[in-house]
Design an enzyme around this catalytic site. Structure first.
Site, PDB file in Angstrom:
ATOM      1  N   ILE A   9       1.081  -0.567   0.009  1.00 17.86           N
ATOM      2  CA  ILE A   9       0.257   0.222   0.394  1.00 17.86           C
ATOM      3  C   ILE A   9       0.739   1.066  -0.303  1.00 17.86           C
ATOM      4  CG2 ILE A   9      -0.279   0.494   2.394  1.00 17.86           C
ATOM      5  CD1 ILE A   9      -3.014   1.090   2.120  1.00 17.86           C
TER       6      ILE A   9
ATOM      7  N   VAL B 164      -0.393  -5.067   9.202  1.00 16.92           N
ATOM      8  CA  VAL B 164       0.371  -3.950   9.703  1.00 16.92           C
ATOM      9  C   VAL B 164       1.383  -5.206  10.848  1.00 16.92           C
ATOM     10  CG1 VAL B 164      -0.559  -3.503  12.567  1.00 16.92           C
ATOM     11  CG2 VAL B 164      -2.288  -3.080  10.673  1.00 16.92           C
TER      12      VAL B 164
ATOM     13  N   TYR C  43      -2.578  -7.762  17.436  1.00 17.33           N
ATOM     14  CA  TYR C  43      -2.032  -8.402  16.412  1.00 17.33           C
ATOM     15  C   TYR C  43      -1.510 -10.183  16.305  1.00 17.33           C
ATOM     16  CZ  TYR C  43       2.920  -9.548  14.300  1.00 17.33           C
ATOM     17  OH  TYR C  43       3.805  -8.985  12.947  1.00 17.33           O
TER      18      TYR C  43
HETATM   19  P1  NAI Z   1       7.090  -3.704   7.891  1.00 13.39           P
HETATM   20  O1  NAI Z   1       6.236  -3.514   8.410  1.00 13.39           O
HETATM   21  O2  NAI Z   1       7.884  -3.373   7.698  1.00 13.39           O
HETATM   22  O3  NAI Z   1       6.639  -3.542   6.334  1.00 13.39           O
HETATM   23  C1  NAI Z   1       4.858  -4.469   6.196  1.00 13.39           C
HETATM   24  C2  NAI Z   1       4.733  -3.939   5.238  1.00 13.39           C
HETATM   25  O4  NAI Z   1       2.510  -3.981   4.750  1.00 13.39           O
HETATM   26  C3  NAI Z   1       4.934  -2.501   5.074  1.00 13.39           C
HETATM   27  O5  NAI Z   1       5.365  -2.396   4.331  1.00 13.39           O
HETATM   28  C4  NAI Z   1       3.316  -2.242   4.934  1.00 13.39           C
HETATM   29  O6  NAI Z   1       3.127  -0.867   4.007  1.00 13.39           O
HETATM   30  C5  NAI Z   1       2.085  -3.063   4.350  1.00 13.39           C
HETATM   31  N1  NAI Z   1       0.855  -2.546   4.469  1.00 13.39           N
HETATM   32  C6  NAI Z   1      -0.080  -2.637   5.383  1.00 13.39           C
HETATM   33  N2  NAI Z   1      -1.285  -2.365   5.544  1.00 13.39           N
HETATM   34  C7  NAI Z   1      -1.283  -2.894   4.383  1.00 13.39           C
HETATM   35  C8  NAI Z   1      -2.591  -3.044   3.360  1.00 13.39           C
HETATM   36  N3  NAI Z   1      -3.810  -2.713   3.983  1.00 13.39           N
HETATM   37  N4  NAI Z   1      -2.199  -3.128   2.447  1.00 13.39           N
HETATM   38  C9  NAI Z   1      -1.337  -3.619   1.725  1.00 13.39           C
HETATM   39  N5  NAI Z   1       0.910  -3.590   2.317  1.00 13.39           N
HETATM   40  C10 NAI Z   1       0.334  -3.026   3.894  1.00 13.39           C
HETATM   41  O7  NAI Z   1       6.408  -5.409   8.958  1.00 13.39           O
HETATM   42  P2  NAI Z   1       8.839  -6.551   8.421  1.00 13.39           P
HETATM   43  O8  NAI Z   1       9.294  -6.480   9.640  1.00 13.39           O
HETATM   44  O9  NAI Z   1       9.051  -6.005   7.142  1.00 13.39           O
HETATM   45  O10 NAI Z   1       7.591  -7.386   8.488  1.00 13.39           O
HETATM   46  C11 NAI Z   1       7.149  -8.733   7.218  1.00 13.39           C
HETATM   47  C12 NAI Z   1       5.974  -9.222   7.516  1.00 13.39           C
HETATM   48  O11 NAI Z   1       6.633 -10.559   8.588  1.00 13.39           O
HETATM   49  C13 NAI Z   1       4.943  -8.838   8.273  1.00 13.39           C
HETATM   50  O12 NAI Z   1       3.375  -9.607   8.340  1.00 13.39           O
HETATM   51  C14 NAI Z   1       5.196  -9.017  10.031  1.00 13.39           C
HETATM   52  O13 NAI Z   1       4.344  -9.075  11.115  1.00 13.39           O
HETATM   53  C15 NAI Z   1       5.689 -10.366  10.043  1.00 13.39           C
HETATM   54  N6  NAI Z   1       6.906 -10.829  10.779  1.00 13.39           N
HETATM   55  C16 NAI Z   1       8.552  -9.555  10.951  1.00 13.39           C
HETATM   56  C17 NAI Z   1       9.168  -9.826  12.119  1.00 13.39           C
HETATM   57  C18 NAI Z   1      10.246  -8.757  12.012  1.00 13.39           C
HETATM   58  O14 NAI Z   1      10.941  -9.269  13.250  1.00 13.39           O
HETATM   59  N7  NAI Z   1      10.585  -8.243  10.665  1.00 13.39           N
HETATM   60  C19 NAI Z   1       8.457 -10.520  13.480  1.00 13.39           C
HETATM   61  C20 NAI Z   1       7.284 -11.511  12.851  1.00 13.39           C
HETATM   62  C21 NAI Z   1       6.572 -11.437  12.258  1.00 13.39           C
HETATM   63  C1  15L Z   2       6.694  -9.011  15.065  1.00 16.48           C
HETATM   64  O1  15L Z   2       5.559  -9.782  14.673  1.00 16.48           O
HETATM   65  C2  15L Z   2       7.394  -7.663  14.819  1.00 16.48           C
HETATM   66  O2  15L Z   2       6.557  -7.891  13.134  1.00 16.48           O
HETATM   67  C3  15L Z   2       8.448  -6.849  14.549  1.00 16.48           C
HETATM   68  O3  15L Z   2       8.472  -5.719  14.250  1.00 16.48           O
HETATM   69  C4  15L Z   2       9.258  -7.554  15.903  1.00 16.48           C
HETATM   70  O4  15L Z   2       8.734  -6.310  16.729  1.00 16.48           O
HETATM   71  C5  15L Z   2       9.011  -9.093  16.248  1.00 16.48           C
HETATM   72  O5  15L Z   2       7.940  -9.829  16.063  1.00 16.48           O
HETATM   73  C6  15L Z   2       9.571  -9.516  17.670  1.00 16.48           C
HETATM   74  O6  15L Z   2       8.815  -9.881  18.354  1.00 16.48           O
HETATM   75  O7  15L Z   2      10.494  -9.120  17.872  1.00 16.48           O
END
Ligand code: NAI
Ligand code: 15L
Length: 269
Positions: free
Chosen positions: A38, A78, A140
């Site tokens: 988005i 999110v 979440y």
């Molecule tokens: P992030 O928040 O940086 O990226 C998520 C992306 O989803 C953002 O670019 C955002 O614009 C997009 N988004 C949000 N609402 C949307 C919508 N309605 N339509 C289309 N796009 C939308 O998160 P990150 O760190 O890159 O994580 C990626 C995935 O991995 C997420 O699903 C997150 O929950 C999951 N995750 C990440 C972790 C981490 O440590 N980075 C840990 C656990 C899970």
């Molecule tokens: C998640 O699920 C989140 O997307 C990431 O931003 C971190 O907070 C991670 O978990 C965590 O538990 O460290």
């Protein structure tokens, strides 16, 4: 590295922290990478990339987004604790729209970015495998728990295979003591995604997303069955992390696997 290539691979959440990394590292695994978010993204660099903006809450738009794709890595949504209404739109409706579109367009393989917050209310003294009871630690975490159930349902009913990865903490390096246990390097994330995309007959498999850290809370034998061998470890960052002020034993970050997420909200009271 696999020599296999997916014809057209959809990556949602492509503008996010992990999406930006995977835009590069997943390139060898797809003839065409369709990138969606988005939020704004860098323009497509050549014929190997397609950039398709989309709101996951918009069912028709998601249906069009998925058309022509052969596999999906679903990261969009999110990614932190937020008010329920926001989580509902992006994550709960979003994951349903992705699987509905996958069903309509005959997509047979997905990877769902689940989270450790599905089991966040378990204590750090416990060791969990992927069959442990879910204990989501917020809206979440509930949405990720729902996403795993959606993935299971679409396998049981329609044969769409998914690996749900309960990612720990995937950042360039562990940011605090809790992440010494939960850290997943970008290199290991990419390897795990490769296994999740190409291992045959996974049905719906839930795995944890963590590197070869020393002190862990998860039995990740499910990931090992996919052939995943982590190459990195948080240990190399220990001195830097332990230079931080100590965490009180009563702090949720020292008690629960989900850390501070367990104490966020409610919102808007
Ligand atoms: P992030 O928040 O940086 O990226 C998520 C992306 O989803 C953002 O670019 C955002 O614009 C997009 N988004 C949000 N609402 C949307 C919508 N309605 N339509 C289309 N796009 C939308 O998160 P990150 O760190 O890159 O994580 C990626 C995935 O991995 C997420 O699903 C997150 O929950 C999951 N995750 C990440 C972790 C981490 O440590 N980075 C840990 C656990 C899970
Ligand atoms: C998640 O699920 C989140 O997307 C990431 O931003 C971190 O907070 C991670 O978990 C965590 O538990 O460290």
């Amino acid at each position: 590295m696999s020599t296999q290539k997916i014809d057209r691979l959809l990556l949602t959440g492509a503008a996010g922290g992990l999406g930006k990394v995977l835009r590069d590292t997943l390139r060898p695994y797809a003839a065409v990478l369709r990138l969606s978010d988005i939020a704004g993204m860098a323009p497509a660099s050549g014929a190997q990339e397609e950039v398709v903006p989309c709101d996951l809450a918009d069912k028709q738009a998601v249906n069009a987004l998925v058309a022509g794709c052969d596999a999906i890595v679903h990261l969009g949504g999110v990614s932190v604790e937020r008010p329920f209404e926001e989580v509902l739109e992006a994550n709960i409706k979003g994951v349903f729209h992705i699987y509905e579109a996958a069903r309509r367009h005959g997509v047979k393989r997905a990877v769902f970015a689940s989270s450790n917050h599905v089991i966040g209310f378990h204590k750090q003294t416990e060791t969990l495998d992927a069959s442990a009871p879910k204990r989501p630690d917020g809206y979440y975490g509930l949405s990720k728990s729902f996403g795993e159930d959606v993935a299971q349902f679409y396998f049981d009913r329609y044969g769409i295979e998914t690996v749900s990865i309960r990612i720990g903490s995937s950042f360039p390096e562990p940011l605090n003591r809790r992440m010494m246990s939960t850290w997943l390097s970008y290199r290991d994330l990419t390897t795990l995604l490769e296994k999740a995309l190409f291992t045959p007959a996974v049905g719906h498999t839930i795995v944890y997303g963590m590197s070869a850290n020393k002190d862990v809370w998860w039995d990740n034998s499910g990931a090992a069955k996919l052939g995943f061998v982590a190459q990195d470890s948080s240990e190399v960052f220990r001195a830097k992390v332990e230079a931080q002020p100590p965490v009180a034993p009563t702090d949720p970050n020292a008690i629960y696997q989900g850390g501070g997420f367990t104490a966020q909200g409610p919102f808007g009271d």
